[in-house]
Scaffold this motif. Structure first.
Motif, PDB file in Angstrom:
ATOM      1  N   UNK A 174      50.586  58.889  -3.648  1.00  0.00           N
ATOM      2  CA  UNK A 174      51.233  59.608  -2.546  1.00  0.00           C
ATOM      3  C   UNK A 174      51.644  58.645  -1.433  1.00  0.00           C
ATOM      4  N   UNK A 175      50.785  57.692  -1.105  1.00  0.00           N
ATOM      5  CA  UNK A 175      51.097  56.706  -0.068  1.00  0.00           C
ATOM      6  C   UNK A 175      52.294  55.852  -0.470  1.00  0.00           C
ATOM      7  N   UNK A 176      52.335  55.401  -1.713  1.00  0.00           N
ATOM      8  CA  UNK A 176      53.438  54.556  -2.170  1.00  0.00           C
ATOM      9  C   UNK A 176      54.761  55.321  -2.196  1.00  0.00           C
ATOM     10  N   UNK A 177      54.712  56.608  -2.501  1.00  0.00           N
ATOM     11  CA  UNK A 177      55.932  57.423  -2.493  1.00  0.00           C
ATOM     12  C   UNK A 177      56.453  57.598  -1.063  1.00  0.00           C
ATOM     13  N   UNK A 178      55.547  57.748  -0.108  1.00  0.00           N
ATOM     14  CA  UNK A 178      55.945  57.856   1.301  1.00  0.00           C
ATOM     15  C   UNK A 178      56.632  56.571   1.765  1.00  0.00           C
ATOM     16  N   UNK A 213      60.370  56.347  -0.329  1.00  0.00           N
ATOM     17  CA  UNK A 213      61.477  57.301  -0.189  1.00  0.00           C
ATOM     18  C   UNK A 213      61.614  57.808   1.244  1.00  0.00           C
ATOM     19  N   UNK A 214      62.855  58.049   1.648  1.00  0.00           N
ATOM     20  CA  UNK A 214      63.108  58.530   2.999  1.00  0.00           C
ATOM     21  C   UNK A 214      62.979  60.044   3.116  1.00  0.00           C
ATOM     22  N   UNK A 215      63.099  60.774   2.019  1.00  0.00           N
ATOM     23  CA  UNK A 215      63.050  62.237   2.069  1.00  0.00           C
ATOM     24  C   UNK A 215      61.843  62.809   1.327  1.00  0.00           C
ATOM     25  N   UNK A 216      60.817  61.979   1.146  1.00  0.00           N
ATOM     26  CA  UNK A 216      59.632  62.455   0.417  1.00  0.00           C
ATOM     27  C   UNK A 216      58.709  63.243   1.329  1.00  0.00           C
ATOM     28  N   UNK A 217      58.191  64.354   0.806  1.00  0.00           N
ATOM     29  CA  UNK A 217      57.193  65.157   1.503  1.00  0.00           C
ATOM     30  C   UNK A 217      56.141  65.634   0.500  1.00  0.00           C
ATOM     31  N   UNK A 218      54.923  65.770   0.980  1.00  0.00           N
ATOM     32  CA  UNK A 218      53.852  66.303   0.138  1.00  0.00           C
ATOM     33  C   UNK A 218      53.963  67.825   0.194  1.00  0.00           C
ATOM     34  N   UNK A 219      54.672  68.392  -0.745  1.00  0.00           N
ATOM     35  CA  UNK A 219      54.908  69.836  -0.779  1.00  0.00           C
ATOM     36  C   UNK A 219      54.929  70.325  -2.227  1.00  0.00           C
ATOM     37  N   UNK A 220      55.342  71.564  -2.418  1.00  0.00           N
ATOM     38  CA  UNK A 220      55.353  72.143  -3.754  1.00  0.00           C
ATOM     39  C   UNK A 220      56.293  71.394  -4.702  1.00  0.00           C
ATOM     40  N   UNK A 266      64.188  61.693  -5.458  1.00  0.00           N
ATOM     41  CA  UNK A 266      64.134  61.309  -4.055  1.00  0.00           C
ATOM     42  C   UNK A 266      65.062  60.123  -3.779  1.00  0.00           C
ATOM     43  N   UNK A 267      65.367  59.929  -2.499  1.00  0.00           N
ATOM     44  CA  UNK A 267      66.255  58.850  -2.074  1.00  0.00           C
ATOM     45  C   UNK A 267      65.449  57.673  -1.557  1.00  0.00           C
ATOM     46  N   UNK A 268      65.682  56.508  -2.137  1.00  0.00           N
ATOM     47  CA  UNK A 268      64.943  55.315  -1.727  1.00  0.00           C
ATOM     48  C   UNK A 268      65.402  54.833  -0.351  1.00  0.00           C
ATOM     49  N   UNK A 269      64.453  54.297   0.402  1.00  0.00           N
ATOM     50  CA  UNK A 269      64.764  53.726   1.704  1.00  0.00           C
ATOM     51  C   UNK A 269      65.559  52.442   1.539  1.00  0.00           C
ATOM     52  N   UNK A 270      66.378  52.118   2.521  1.00  0.00           N
ATOM     53  CA  UNK A 270      67.135  50.864   2.488  1.00  0.00           C
ATOM     54  C   UNK A 270      66.176  49.702   2.681  1.00  0.00           C
TER      55      UNK A 270
END
Length: 329
Positions: A265-269, A272-279, A325-329
């Motif tokens: 979860x930490x690595x995904x945050x 990605x710029x639009x990542x959220x811990x949700x459903x 998800x969209x990767x951060x620049x």
């Protein structure tokens, strides 16, 4: 051939074993100081082994990176590996390795573990100022050291599996080689007094807590009693030839699947710029937990197939999340 992670872990274990052997010598005048140096070295190597494991054995994850000074006075956009005086890549410090593990990867480490390491590092850093010959400081160092060993054992078990089964990790209680009824005439010098005062100030933060899996300091109470025949602790010796195979498989699993849910979860945050811990995240992750390319269940007790388990992920799982998800620049 050993992985970089296992090689670093083996060096850490060797340092800790050396610390214990030195401490348990019956006659050694630099006992506490040498133990603290080797014990802190073992902790630094352990944390670096964890960084390697989490980064997929990428050795540059341990390097110090810097933006170089440009001729116009600015800083370069590109990062370069910082070199030490010998011209080799400079590696991160003990505390930076701890930060990478806990912040960059989201691995949870008890605050008592860090405070224990910092306190023991103070003993190491102050060793140049004294050769300890005072019982009060010796007792305090043993209490800090005993807790450090317990913390070390538990974290290795949690992070790398049962790789320490063949070792006995303990510090011999001072009652075996020091007389508690008689204290040397030496008194604490100024440096020792300040160090002892610092240790006690840290311990106050844990005065109201009960014994937990991870602790700042632990006291061993020794009582000598006459024992009757047959009253000893029962033991069982096993020469099961399958045991090494279980350990090897466990190590391979932890090396290939180093990320638990929190780390993933930490690595995904971070990625990605639009990542959220949700459903949505849970709907994507759940099917991946059944695909052995990306996830593996690890038993809490490898020798018991009916014990509980925990999911661990391979970093290649990014391939699937990249689709959503969209990767951060």
């Amino acid at each position: 051939m050993k992985s970089r992670t296992r090689a670093m872990l083996d060096k850490s274990i060797a340092a800790m074993i050396s610390a214990i052997e030195i401490y348990n010598k019956p006659d050694f005048n630099y006992r506490e100081e040498t133990f603290s140096v080797l014990c802190i070295n073992a902790w630094e190597l352990l944390l670096k082994a964890k960084v390697l494991q989490l980064s997929g054995n990428q050795v540059n994850s341990l390097y110090v990176w810097e933006h170089r000074q440009l001729k116009n006075g600015g800083k370069s956009k590109k990062r370069f590996i910082k070199s030490n005086r010998a011209g080799n890549p400079m590696s991160v410090s003990l505390y930076e390795a701890h930060r990478i593990v806990t912040e960059d990867y989201g691995v949870r480490i008890s605050a008592a573990v860090k405070d224990n390491i910092v306190t023991l590092a103070e003993v190491r850093d102050n060793s140049i100022h004294f050769i300890n010959d005072d019982l009060s400081l010796a007792v305090k160092v043993q209490e800090i050291g005993t807790a450090s060993l317990q913390n070390y054992l538990r974290l290795i078990q949690e992070w790398f599996g049962p790789v320490l089964d063949k070792y006995n990790f303990y510090l011999m209680p001072m009652a075996f080689f020091r007389g508690f009824d008689s204290v040397n005439g030496e008194t604490l010098n100024a440096s020792e007094k300040k160090l002892l005062k610092y240790i006690k100030s840290v311990e106050k933060n844990y005065d109201g807590e009960n014994l937990t899996d991870y602790n700042l300091s632990l006291r061993i109470d020794v009582n000598f009693k006459k024992v009757k025949s047959g009253s000893g602790i029962p033991i069982q010796i096993s020469n099961d030839a399958k045991a090494p195979i279980v350990r090897l498989a466990e190590e391979e699993i932890m090396d290939k699947y180093p990320w638990d849910y929190d780390v993933l979860t930490t690595r995904l945050k971070v990625r990605y710029e639009n990542f959220k811990v949700n459903n949505q995240y849970h709907r994507i992750r759940k099917p991946l937990e059944t695909d052995e390319k990306y996830c593996r269940k690890r038993l809490y007790n490898p020798s018991n197939a009916k014990s509980g388990s925990k999911s661990f992920f391979n970093p290649n799982v990014f391939k699937e999340f990249d689709k959503h998800y969209t990767k951060k620049n």
